[in-house]
Design a protein around this motif. Structure first.
Motif, PDB file in Angstrom:
ATOM      1  N   ASP A  62      47.159 -29.177 -13.542  1.00  0.00           N
ATOM      2  CA  ASP A  62      46.643 -28.499 -12.348  1.00  0.00           C
ATOM      3  C   ASP A  62      45.287 -27.851 -12.611  1.00  0.00           C
ATOM      4  O   ASP A  62      44.377 -27.914 -11.770  1.00  0.00           O
ATOM      5  CB  ASP A  62      47.638 -27.447 -11.870  1.00  0.00           C
ATOM      6  N   TYR A  63      45.146 -27.204 -13.757  1.00  0.00           N
ATOM      7  CA  TYR A  63      43.857 -26.580 -14.076  1.00  0.00           C
ATOM      8  C   TYR A  63      42.762 -27.638 -14.194  1.00  0.00           C
ATOM      9  O   TYR A  63      41.616 -27.424 -13.767  1.00  0.00           O
ATOM     10  CB  TYR A  63      43.958 -25.768 -15.361  1.00  0.00           C
ATOM     11  N   ASP A  64      43.111 -28.798 -14.754  1.00  0.00           N
ATOM     12  CA  ASP A  64      42.146 -29.900 -14.846  1.00  0.00           C
ATOM     13  C   ASP A  64      41.661 -30.309 -13.452  1.00  0.00           C
ATOM     14  O   ASP A  64      40.458 -30.524 -13.233  1.00  0.00           O
ATOM     15  CB  ASP A  64      42.772 -31.113 -15.531  1.00  0.00           C
ATOM     16  N   LYS A  65      42.589 -30.433 -12.510  1.00  0.00           N
ATOM     17  CA  LYS A  65      42.234 -30.830 -11.148  1.00  0.00           C
ATOM     18  C   LYS A  65      41.364 -29.767 -10.484  1.00  0.00           C
ATOM     19  O   LYS A  65      40.398 -30.102  -9.774  1.00  0.00           O
ATOM     20  CB  LYS A  65      43.503 -31.074 -10.337  1.00  0.00           C
ATOM     21  N   ALA A  66      41.699 -28.499 -10.714  1.00  0.00           N
ATOM     22  CA  ALA A  66      40.894 -27.429 -10.132  1.00  0.00           C
ATOM     23  C   ALA A  66      39.470 -27.465 -10.676  1.00  0.00           C
ATOM     24  O   ALA A  66      38.498 -27.258  -9.937  1.00  0.00           O
ATOM     25  CB  ALA A  66      41.537 -26.072 -10.417  1.00  0.00           C
ATOM     26  N   LEU A  67      39.338 -27.747 -11.966  1.00  0.00           N
ATOM     27  CA  LEU A  67      38.011 -27.762 -12.588  1.00  0.00           C
ATOM     28  C   LEU A  67      37.186 -28.963 -12.143  1.00  0.00           C
ATOM     29  O   LEU A  67      35.951 -28.914 -12.176  1.00  0.00           O
ATOM     30  CB  LEU A  67      38.144 -27.720 -14.110  1.00  0.00           C
ATOM     31  N   LYS A  68      37.827 -30.032 -11.728  1.00  0.00           N
ATOM     32  CA  LYS A  68      37.078 -31.160 -11.171  1.00  0.00           C
ATOM     33  C   LYS A  68      36.460 -30.772  -9.829  1.00  0.00           C
ATOM     34  O   LYS A  68      35.407 -31.281  -9.446  1.00  0.00           O
ATOM     35  CB  LYS A  68      37.999 -32.370 -10.991  1.00  0.00           C
ATOM     36  N   ILE A  69      37.117 -29.865  -9.122  1.00  0.00           N
ATOM     37  CA  ILE A  69      36.610 -29.391  -7.832  1.00  0.00           C
ATOM     38  C   ILE A  69      35.581 -28.292  -8.031  1.00  0.00           C
ATOM     39  O   ILE A  69      34.531 -28.283  -7.396  1.00  0.00           O
ATOM     40  CB  ILE A  69      37.769 -28.884  -6.951  1.00  0.00           C
ATOM     41  N   ASP A  70      35.872 -27.356  -8.923  1.00  0.00           N
ATOM     42  CA  ASP A  70      34.969 -26.233  -9.202  1.00  0.00           C
ATOM     43  C   ASP A  70      34.940 -26.014 -10.705  1.00  0.00           C
ATOM     44  O   ASP A  70      35.848 -25.418 -11.274  1.00  0.00           O
ATOM     45  CB  ASP A  70      35.449 -24.975  -8.474  1.00  0.00           C
ATOM     46  N   SER A  71      33.887 -26.507 -11.344  1.00  0.00           N
ATOM     47  CA  SER A  71      33.784 -26.447 -12.809  1.00  0.00           C
ATOM     48  C   SER A  71      33.192 -25.136 -13.295  1.00  0.00           C
ATOM     49  O   SER A  71      32.899 -24.986 -14.484  1.00  0.00           O
ATOM     50  CB  SER A  71      32.925 -27.605 -13.316  1.00  0.00           C
ATOM     51  N   ASN A  72      33.029 -24.171 -12.408  1.00  0.00           N
ATOM     52  CA  ASN A  72      32.370 -22.918 -12.786  1.00  0.00           C
ATOM     53  C   ASN A  72      33.269 -21.716 -12.506  1.00  0.00           C
ATOM     54  O   ASN A  72      32.798 -20.664 -12.103  1.00  0.00           O
ATOM     55  CB  ASN A  72      31.043 -22.781 -12.026  1.00  0.00           C
ATOM     56  N   ASP A  73      34.564 -21.878 -12.751  1.00  0.00           N
ATOM     57  CA  ASP A  73      35.503 -20.802 -12.458  1.00  0.00           C
ATOM     58  C   ASP A  73      36.137 -20.290 -13.747  1.00  0.00           C
ATOM     59  O   ASP A  73      36.916 -21.003 -14.404  1.00  0.00           O
ATOM     60  CB  ASP A  73      36.590 -21.287 -11.496  1.00  0.00           C
ATOM     61  N   ALA A  74      35.818 -19.061 -14.112  1.00  0.00           N
ATOM     62  CA  ALA A  74      36.297 -18.481 -15.369  1.00  0.00           C
ATOM     63  C   ALA A  74      37.809 -18.348 -15.385  1.00  0.00           C
ATOM     64  O   ALA A  74      38.452 -18.555 -16.423  1.00  0.00           O
ATOM     65  CB  ALA A  74      35.636 -17.121 -15.594  1.00  0.00           C
ATOM     66  N   ILE A  75      38.399 -18.002 -14.249  1.00  0.00           N
ATOM     67  CA  ILE A  75      39.849 -17.803 -14.192  1.00  0.00           C
ATOM     68  C   ILE A  75      40.585 -19.102 -14.528  1.00  0.00           C
ATOM     69  O   ILE A  75      41.602 -19.099 -15.227  1.00  0.00           O
ATOM     70  CB  ILE A  75      40.255 -17.292 -12.805  1.00  0.00           C
ATOM     71  N   THR A  76      40.051 -20.225 -14.058  1.00  0.00           N
ATOM     72  CA  THR A  76      40.699 -21.508 -14.316  1.00  0.00           C
ATOM     73  C   THR A  76      40.637 -21.862 -15.794  1.00  0.00           C
ATOM     74  O   THR A  76      41.628 -22.310 -16.382  1.00  0.00           O
ATOM     75  CB  THR A  76      40.047 -22.615 -13.479  1.00  0.00           C
ATOM     76  N   TYR A  77      39.472 -21.665 -16.400  1.00  0.00           N
ATOM     77  CA  TYR A  77      39.360 -21.943 -17.837  1.00  0.00           C
ATOM     78  C   TYR A  77      40.298 -21.035 -18.634  1.00  0.00           C
ATOM     79  O   TYR A  77      40.972 -21.486 -19.570  1.00  0.00           O
ATOM     80  CB  TYR A  77      37.925 -21.741 -18.312  1.00  0.00           C
ATOM     81  N   ALA A  78      40.358 -19.763 -18.262  1.00  0.00           N
ATOM     82  CA  ALA A  78      41.232 -18.837 -18.980  1.00  0.00           C
ATOM     83  C   ALA A  78      42.698 -19.243 -18.819  1.00  0.00           C
ATOM     84  O   ALA A  78      43.478 -19.184 -19.776  1.00  0.00           O
ATOM     85  CB  ALA A  78      41.008 -17.416 -18.479  1.00  0.00           C
ATOM     86  N   GLY A  79      43.080 -19.657 -17.609  1.00  0.00           N
ATOM     87  CA  GLY A  79      44.454 -20.089 -17.380  1.00  0.00           C
ATOM     88  C   GLY A  79      44.800 -21.324 -18.198  1.00  0.00           C
ATOM     89  O   GLY A  79      45.888 -21.406 -18.786  1.00  0.00           O
ATOM     90  N   ARG A  80      43.872 -22.283 -18.248  1.00  0.00           N
ATOM     91  CA  ARG A  80      44.127 -23.474 -19.058  1.00  0.00           C
ATOM     92  C   ARG A  80      44.185 -23.103 -20.535  1.00  0.00           C
ATOM     93  O   ARG A  80      44.997 -23.653 -21.297  1.00  0.00           O
ATOM     94  CB  ARG A  80      43.053 -24.535 -18.805  1.00  0.00           C
ATOM     95  N   GLY A  81      43.338 -22.152 -20.946  1.00  0.00           N
ATOM     96  CA  GLY A  81      43.383 -21.680 -22.327  1.00  0.00           C
ATOM     97  C   GLY A  81      44.733 -21.084 -22.671  1.00  0.00           C
ATOM     98  O   GLY A  81      45.284 -21.328 -23.758  1.00  0.00           O
TER      99      GLY A  81
END
Length: 290
Positions: free
Chosen positions: A232-251
């Motif tokens: 899910d985080y991968d899909k979100a980052l394909k839409i918005d690659s500049n979101d810190a919360i998404t990277y942190a969640g995937r981390g």
């Protein structure tokens, strides 16, 4: 004018041929789309979205008074559609301007607008009062129910919020944001499966809804479905690659799978986007220790 300052401050939100995702007006001006057909005069700070000209005489309403409470990230998620059009903004202080009278509201839209301003100021009770008045005037105002649900959620009245989202969805069954918001309320009640069900519906309606993927990823992590969360985080980052919360969640999900290097890489990206993300620094430190 304040319009120019607000416009310039948000031009980075979109790329390509689109000009801007939103503008913030801090004084009374009227803003119109290219044709001038939709003109609003706002007398207090409020976020307004402009129509996008698709080049064939059709306009896509991206954000306006009726949905001004929607987080800007939701509209950034529309980049695949917006970036192919040409957005123009004009200032037009004409007598034809539609006035959103927030000092002396009379219409349902006026009360919703004032409620949004109060909500943004964290005056959630005041916001609820305004949304109540909007609903009294127009009992079929889905956005008013959605916004009241948001205010109730911020007051930790999650059951009351869910009731409001239910009403919004009864009026508008394709209201992706209301599904997402109901999912958040269910998540706060630890009903993670119910939350995922709502995120599923939001994403089905709007496959480019980045927040829906992020929130579903978070719920999946809480159910220890870390691979599903990463997807899910991968899909979100394909839409918005500049979101810190998404990277942190995937981390976090990668850390739980003991992929410490992958987690560190994600925390690095989160910190690069948001250097004030203290939790990302802490989690990166923990991952490095492991």
């Amino acid at each position: 004018m304040a319009l120019t300052r607000g416009f310039d401050s948000l031009t980075h939100l979109l790329t390509g041929s689109a000009t801007v995702a939103a503008i913030v007006i801090s004084q009374s001006v009227a803003v119109s789309a290219k044709t001038g057909d939709e003109v609003y005069k706002i007398a207090v700070p409020v976020t307004v979205q402009i129509n996008s000209d698709s080049g064939n005489g059709q306009f896509t309403l991206v954000k306006s008074e009726i949905n001004s409470a929607i987080p800007i990230n939701t509209f950034i998620a529309l980049k695949p559609q917006i970036r192919q059009v040409n957005t123009t903004v004009t200032v037009n202080n004409t007598a034809n301007s539609r006035v959103a009278n927030l000092n002396n509201p009379s219409t349902a839209a006026d009360y919703v607008n004032r409620g949004v301003v109060r909500y943004d100021s964290k005056d959630y009770q005041g916001a609820i009062s305004d949304f109540n008045k909007a609903i009294k005037i127009n009992p079929n105002y889905a956005m008013a129910y959605n916004n009241r649900g948001n205010a109730r959620s911020n007051l930790k009245d999650y059951q009351g919020a869910i009731s409001d989202y239910d009403k919004a969805l009864k009026i508008d069954p394709n209201f992706a944001m209301a599904y997402n918001n109901r999912g958040l309320a269910r998540n706060n009640l630890k009903d993670y499966q119910g939350a995922i069900s709502d995120y599923d519906k939001a994403i089905k309606i709007d496959p480019n809804y980045a927040d829906g993927y992020v929130n579903r990823g978070s719920a999946r992590s809480k159910l220890k479905d870390y691979q599903g969360a990463i997807s899910d985080y991968d899909k979100a980052l394909k839409i918005d690659s500049n979101d810190a919360i998404t990277y942190a969640g995937r981390g976090n999900a990668r850390y739980d799978l003991k992929d410490y290097q992958g987690a560190i890489s994600d925390y690095d990206k989160a910190i690069k986007i948001d250097p004030n993300n203290a939790l990302a620094y802490y989690n990166r430190g923990v991952a490095r220790d492991d």
